[in-house]
Enzyme design. Sequence first.
Site, PDB file in Angstrom:
ATOM      1  N   GLY A  91      41.552  30.762 -64.500  1.00 21.89           N
ATOM      2  CA  GLY A  91      42.260  29.734 -63.730  1.00 21.89           C
ATOM      3  C   GLY A  91      41.333  28.604 -63.324  1.00 21.89           C
ATOM      4  O   GLY A  91      41.392  28.129 -62.183  1.00 21.89           O
ATOM      5  N   ILE A 151      40.578  25.594 -57.141  1.00 24.21           N
ATOM      6  CA  ILE A 151      39.359  26.268 -56.687  1.00 24.21           C
ATOM      7  C   ILE A 151      38.561  26.825 -57.876  1.00 24.21           C
ATOM      8  O   ILE A 151      37.328  26.801 -57.866  1.00 24.21           O
ATOM      9  CB  ILE A 151      39.745  27.383 -55.693  1.00 24.21           C
ATOM     10  CG1 ILE A 151      40.403  26.738 -54.455  1.00 24.21           C
ATOM     11  CG2 ILE A 151      38.542  28.207 -55.282  1.00 24.21           C
ATOM     12  CD1 ILE A 151      41.241  27.685 -53.620  1.00 24.21           C
ATOM     13  N   GLY A 152      39.269  27.260 -58.903  1.00 20.57           N
ATOM     14  CA  GLY A 152      38.581  27.787 -60.088  1.00 20.57           C
ATOM     15  C   GLY A 152      37.755  26.714 -60.768  1.00 20.57           C
ATOM     16  O   GLY A 152      36.615  26.964 -61.198  1.00 20.57           O
ATOM     17  N   TYR A 188      53.622  37.315 -53.223  1.00 23.08           N
ATOM     18  CA  TYR A 188      52.263  36.744 -53.303  1.00 23.08           C
ATOM     19  C   TYR A 188      51.303  37.515 -52.389  1.00 23.08           C
ATOM     20  O   TYR A 188      50.225  37.922 -52.819  1.00 23.08           O
ATOM     21  CB  TYR A 188      52.303  35.258 -52.929  1.00 23.08           C
ATOM     22  CG  TYR A 188      50.919  34.639 -52.835  1.00 23.08           C
ATOM     23  CD1 TYR A 188      50.144  34.429 -53.975  1.00 23.08           C
ATOM     24  CD2 TYR A 188      50.380  34.270 -51.594  1.00 23.08           C
ATOM     25  CE1 TYR A 188      48.871  33.873 -53.876  1.00 23.08           C
ATOM     26  CE2 TYR A 188      49.111  33.712 -51.498  1.00 23.08           C
ATOM     27  CZ  TYR A 188      48.357  33.515 -52.645  1.00 23.08           C
ATOM     28  OH  TYR A 188      47.092  32.974 -52.560  1.00 23.08           O
TER      29      TYR A 188
HETATM   30  N1  LIG Z   1      44.712  27.078 -52.292  1.00 23.16           N
HETATM   31  C1  LIG Z   1      44.672  27.914 -51.262  1.00 23.16           C
HETATM   32  O1  LIG Z   1      44.846  27.501 -50.100  1.00 23.16           O
HETATM   33  C2  LIG Z   1      44.384  29.368 -51.479  1.00 23.16           C
HETATM   34  C3  LIG Z   1      44.379  30.193 -50.361  1.00 23.16           C
HETATM   35  C4  LIG Z   1      44.093  31.542 -50.506  1.00 23.16           C
HETATM   36  C5  LIG Z   1      43.825  32.060 -51.769  1.00 23.16           C
HETATM   37  N2  LIG Z   1      43.855  31.244 -52.847  1.00 23.16           N
HETATM   38  C6  LIG Z   1      43.576  31.867 -54.159  1.00 23.16           C
HETATM   39  O2  LIG Z   1      42.660  31.066 -54.877  1.00 23.16           O
HETATM   40  C7  LIG Z   1      42.913  31.223 -56.281  1.00 23.16           C
HETATM   41  C8  LIG Z   1      42.990  29.853 -56.936  1.00 23.16           C
HETATM   42  O3  LIG Z   1      44.077  29.151 -56.354  1.00 23.16           O
HETATM   43  P1  LIG Z   1      44.188  27.556 -56.368  1.00 23.16           P
HETATM   44  O4  LIG Z   1      44.592  27.163 -55.009  1.00 23.16           O
HETATM   45  O5  LIG Z   1      43.009  26.946 -57.005  1.00 23.16           O
HETATM   46  O6  LIG Z   1      45.478  27.399 -57.317  1.00 23.16           O
HETATM   47  P2  LIG Z   1      45.833  26.342 -58.456  1.00 23.16           P
HETATM   48  O7  LIG Z   1      45.196  25.035 -58.204  1.00 23.16           O
HETATM   49  O8  LIG Z   1      47.313  26.435 -58.612  1.00 23.16           O
HETATM   50  O9  LIG Z   1      45.123  26.991 -59.732  1.00 23.16           O
HETATM   51  C9  LIG Z   1      45.581  28.193 -60.274  1.00 23.16           C
HETATM   52  C10 LIG Z   1      44.922  28.403 -61.617  1.00 23.16           C
HETATM   53  O10 LIG Z   1      45.446  29.620 -62.169  1.00 23.16           O
HETATM   54  C11 LIG Z   1      45.882  29.358 -63.499  1.00 23.16           C
HETATM   55  N3  LIG Z   1      46.990  30.222 -63.894  1.00 23.16           N
HETATM   56  C12 LIG Z   1      48.237  30.268 -63.365  1.00 23.16           C
HETATM   57  N4  LIG Z   1      48.995  31.138 -64.052  1.00 23.16           N
HETATM   58  C13 LIG Z   1      48.202  31.664 -65.020  1.00 23.16           C
HETATM   59  C14 LIG Z   1      48.413  32.600 -66.064  1.00 23.16           C
HETATM   60  N5  LIG Z   1      49.603  33.182 -66.269  1.00 23.16           N
HETATM   61  N6  LIG Z   1      47.387  32.898 -66.874  1.00 23.16           N
HETATM   62  C15 LIG Z   1      46.176  32.306 -66.712  1.00 23.16           C
HETATM   63  N7  LIG Z   1      45.912  31.410 -65.760  1.00 23.16           N
HETATM   64  C16 LIG Z   1      46.923  31.086 -64.918  1.00 23.16           C
HETATM   65  C17 LIG Z   1      46.321  27.899 -63.475  1.00 23.16           C
HETATM   66  O11 LIG Z   1      46.351  27.383 -64.801  1.00 23.16           O
HETATM   67  P3  LIG Z   1      47.445  26.214 -65.161  1.00 23.16           P
HETATM   68  O12 LIG Z   1      47.345  25.196 -64.067  1.00 23.16           O
HETATM   69  O13 LIG Z   1      46.991  25.724 -66.482  1.00 23.16           O
HETATM   70  O14 LIG Z   1      48.759  26.913 -65.168  1.00 23.16           O
HETATM   71  C18 LIG Z   1      45.227  27.279 -62.617  1.00 23.16           C
HETATM   72  O15 LIG Z   1      44.084  27.013 -63.391  1.00 23.16           O
HETATM   73  C19 LIG Z   1      44.184  32.055 -56.414  1.00 23.16           C
HETATM   74  O16 LIG Z   1      43.846  33.388 -56.707  1.00 23.16           O
HETATM   75  C20 LIG Z   1      44.805  31.964 -55.030  1.00 23.16           C
HETATM   76  O17 LIG Z   1      45.577  33.097 -54.706  1.00 23.16           O
HETATM   77  C21 LIG Z   1      44.129  29.915 -52.748  1.00 23.16           C
END
Ligand SMILES: NC(=O)c1ccc[n+]([C@@H]2O[C@H](COP(=O)([O-])OP(=O)(O)OC[C@H]3O[C@@H](n4cnc5c(N)ncnc54)[C@H](OP(=O)(O)O)[C@@H]3O)[C@@H](O)[C@H]2O)c1
Length: 339
Positions: A40, A45-46, A195
């Site tokens: 991701g 964040i990734g 979630y």
């Molecule tokens: N943002 C927050 O406030 C927050 C808070 C607590 C925890 N987190 C955790 O942090 C992590 C990253 O979240 P983020 O906020 O950076 O989210 P994000 O911006 O939505 O990024 C999510 C990433 O996961 C990928 N992804 C989604 N579905 C997938 C699949 N089926 N197979 C492979 N890759 C997939 C997306 O790829 P595409 O975009 O190409 O679909 C994207 O690169 C997650 O585990 C989330 O639970 C985030």
Amino acid sequence: MTGGDGAGIPGPWRRWRSRRGSWTPAEVADLSGQAAVVTGSSCGIGAAAAEHLARHRAHVIILCPSASQGRASADALRRRVAAARVNSVMCDLAQLNQVREAAEQITQLVGGRLDLLVNNAGVAALPYTRSPAGFEMHFAVNHLGHFALTGHLLPALLGASQPRVVNVSSVLHWLGRCRTDRPHRPRRYHRWRAYFDSKAANLLFTHGLTAWARSRELPLRAVAAHPGLANTALGSRALRTDGRRLEARLLEWGQAQWHSPPEAAWPLLRAATDPHVVGGEFFGPGGRWEWSGTPVRVRAAQRAHDARAVEQLWRLSQRLTGHPFPTSPRWPVQREAHS
Ligand SMILES: NC(=O)c1ccc[n+]([C@@H]2O[C@H](COP(=O)([O-])OP(=O)(O)OC[C@H]3O[C@@H](n4cnc5c(N)ncnc54)[C@H](OP(=O)(O)O)[C@@H]3O)[C@@H](O)[C@H]2O)c1
């Protein structure tokens, strides 16, 4: 029960004062010669974690569901970090056949030696959706896909001298409860609860992997981290697609109050690189309510490391994903075939 596991306010939200931490990415050693996969990492964040690792000279492999998006993200990273060594691998974590193929591709790219796997990809707030194998989508992507990927990458991870797996959870796991009898086919569905439950599963998996590696005296460390609250499209993307614009705007507003993805990636980076980290530990931001701040060791809800739940989830995940982890205590000395 303690710490907010039962009725009452969960642990992190009862504490008003910040916990001071002094760790910054400046403490990360030179990672030249080390290979890292970040799932991701096309955005959010990734992508920020991948950039931190590339800046410290790791060979970074971006894993995301779209091949073209993966290539574009790798190009963007090369533009931001001169001389970065980056590859991208396409993989939809909801599709277990793609997960196996991606692991093979990664193993070749890293020459059979993978130092770090950051299981970061995630989905949130989806309407009830099933993966191609018929499993509830939050559980399928956030937990099962990562479980299978880690299992298939084990030979490469064990090719490194001090391999590490970082599972990305959330402070909101305190609101979750991974029902280990049938988390893949819940009887009742709520998009946020699904979630939260999947984020509790990330922690149970961390403890399962720690126990699995320890029982075999393997050098693999499994660690968990959570980013706090960060300004990404996680959750709001699905809400908007579903026409829930007000909820999406509120969520975006809330996430924008705390920190940016590069800062939110710090706990992941610490979990991935701090030499003093011990398997099973959990890192998150030390600020108020664990929503932002410098990374510190944090506590998980008791039910996210309950030994019985850890074992039940491990067994179920093995069954649902075709046993990517060898069950023999003799492994890797003598590998066994699985049905
Ligand atoms: N943002 C927050 O406030 C927050 C808070 C607590 C925890 N987190 C955790 O942090 C992590 C990253 O979240 P983020 O906020 O950076 O989210 P994000 O911006 O939505 O990024 C999510 C990433 O996961 C990928 N992804 C989604 N579905 C997938 C699949 N089926 N197979 C492979 N890759 C997939 C997306 O790829 P595409 O975009 O190409 O679909 C994207 O690169 C997650 O585990 C989330 O639970 C985030």
